[in-house]
Scaffold this active site. Sequence first.
Site, short mmCIF file in Angstrom:
data_model
loop_
_atom_site.label_atom_id
_atom_site.label_comp_id
_atom_site.label_asym_id
_atom_site.label_seq_id
_atom_site.Cartn_x
_atom_site.Cartn_y
_atom_site.Cartn_z
N HIS A 128 0.86 -1.17 0.00
CA HIS A 128 0.00 0.00 0.00
C HIS A 128 0.91 1.24 0.00
O HIS A 128 2.01 1.19 0.56
CB HIS A 128 -0.82 -0.05 1.30
N ASP A 204 3.27 -4.09 8.38
CA ASP A 204 2.04 -3.33 8.20
C ASP A 204 0.89 -4.34 8.36
O ASP A 204 0.66 -5.17 7.49
CB ASP A 204 2.05 -2.71 6.80
N GLN A 207 -4.27 -5.05 7.35
CA GLN A 207 -5.22 -6.03 6.80
C GLN A 207 -5.15 -7.40 7.46
O GLN A 207 -5.84 -8.32 7.03
CB GLN A 207 -5.00 -6.19 5.28
N LYS A 230 -10.30 -0.40 10.73
CA LYS A 230 -10.46 -1.63 9.93
C LYS A 230 -10.80 -2.81 10.83
O LYS A 230 -11.04 -3.91 10.34
CB LYS A 230 -9.17 -1.92 9.15
N CYS A 372 -4.73 2.12 -3.73
CA CYS A 372 -3.50 2.69 -3.14
C CYS A 372 -2.30 1.77 -3.37
O CYS A 372 -1.42 1.67 -2.50
CB CYS A 372 -3.67 2.97 -1.65
C1 LIG Z 1 -2.21 -2.83 3.74
C2 LIG Z 1 -2.55 -1.44 4.16
N1 LIG Z 1 -1.62 -0.67 4.71
C3 LIG Z 1 -1.88 0.57 5.12
C4 LIG Z 1 -3.13 1.12 4.98
C5 LIG Z 1 -3.38 2.50 5.43
O1 LIG Z 1 -4.30 2.50 6.48
P1 LIG Z 1 -4.81 3.87 7.08
O2 LIG Z 1 -5.41 4.62 5.94
O3 LIG Z 1 -5.79 3.48 8.12
O4 LIG Z 1 -3.61 4.56 7.63
C6 LIG Z 1 -4.14 0.37 4.40
C7 LIG Z 1 -5.47 0.94 4.16
O5 LIG Z 1 -6.24 0.48 3.34
C8 LIG Z 1 -3.84 -0.95 3.98
O6 LIG Z 1 -4.78 -1.72 3.42
#
Ligand SMILES: Cc1ncc(COP(=O)(O)O)c(C=O)c1O
Length: 416
Positions: A128, A204, A207, A230, A372
């Site tokens: 992402h 990260d 998910q 999430k 993203c």
């Molecule tokens: C794998 C992953 N990393 C990071 C993020 C970023 O999350 P946030 O927008 O809550 O900071 C997301 C959001 O969809 C994601 O799916």
Amino acid sequence: MIAVRDPRAEALALDFPLLAQPTSRGKRLAYLDSAATSQKPQAVIDALVHYYTHDNANIHRGVYELAERATDAFEGARAKVARFVNAAEPAEIIWTRNTTEAINLVSFSWGLANLGPGDAILTTQLEHHSNLVPWQLLAAKTGAELRFIEVDARGCHVLDDLDEKLRGVKLLALSHVSNTLGTIAPLDLVIPKAHAAGAVVLVDAAQSLPHFAVDVRALDVDFLAGSGHKMCGPTGIGFLYGKRALLDAMPPFLTGGDMIREVGYEHTTFNELPWKFEAGTSNIADAVALGAAVDYLEHVGMDWIAAHERAITAYALERLQPFVARGLQIYGPESIERRSGVISFNFSDIHAHDLASILDTEGVCVRAGHHCTMPLMEKMGWPATARASFYLYTTERDIDQLALALEKAAQVFKVA
Ligand SMILES: Cc1ncc(COP(=O)(O)O)c(C=O)c1O
């Protein structure tokens, strides 16, 4: 009449008031966009209302009962998150706004203090933007090299050359689960190798945390980032887990009130963990409500959630299968063992945005676009994909509704 084979998910869906709402066209809502954000159970909504109705005061500074109650609720939520990820102590949990801010904290604080020319940062081609752009900037600022673990055409990590890729790597930053393809990273293989090569590992977990049990000590991860919204919690609250030794050695990220011990006109000493990294008034109410979300998830059971999502994903793949002969392309790992509850697809030559709009007219919420992950889309040669993503409240009825809506799209766009 469709047989309901997952009564517990049907019952759990009743905990989420939004899901009972029909669309403006009078359709039943089939919310299949939980990878973007989850819906909130009544218990979390109630916790927010309760906090503002009964406990609201600023934390840490007050000596009166109300402020103590607010502080206890806030720190209690931290302890719940610590237990949820099996951190050694609550002080290893730093509140942030979201996963993105948690990753930036590591990049600005640990990264600027520890990286320089000749060092390397290793990430993957799946990331992402939140786990890519901070490292691009860090590399540019420090002169470190940015490298990538490649993924194959199904979005699975290619690890043949991992030892070579790890040479000189000071930081490995990778997502536990891909938000675009659902790929589950083989952390059990990668983390020990990264540590053996002398690298610090950031995961990260945006998910993964909502969908299956994540144990930071079993994984031996150094940093882990997550978002409350999430995992049934509110927006605007997330956290960074870090091993104490690393966090203790790191300089502050944001500065100002609360993160200090003593301030003079010329010099400041900093607070201890975790408050060293929590400048200014925190998002108290949302942290408390995230604590309620953790209670809710634990009550449902993370193992049940994981098993349910696996069953729903298998069911969805089965229901989508007849469309494959008519031009439906399903992306991501072939093995159900290697994917989480995310299915990205394209249907014939219908643009993903048009497809999502047609599905919406049938009450089906899916995301369309690059999710993203623009570099991944470019690598794969997909201008966009539609993405259906599942959670504990996703039922077979939702999947059947998706299949019916796809049939409608086939009619509208004259797919044979
Ligand atoms: C794998 C992953 N990393 C990071 C993020 C970023 O999350 P946030 O927008 O809550 O900071 C997301 C959001 O969809 C994601 O799916």
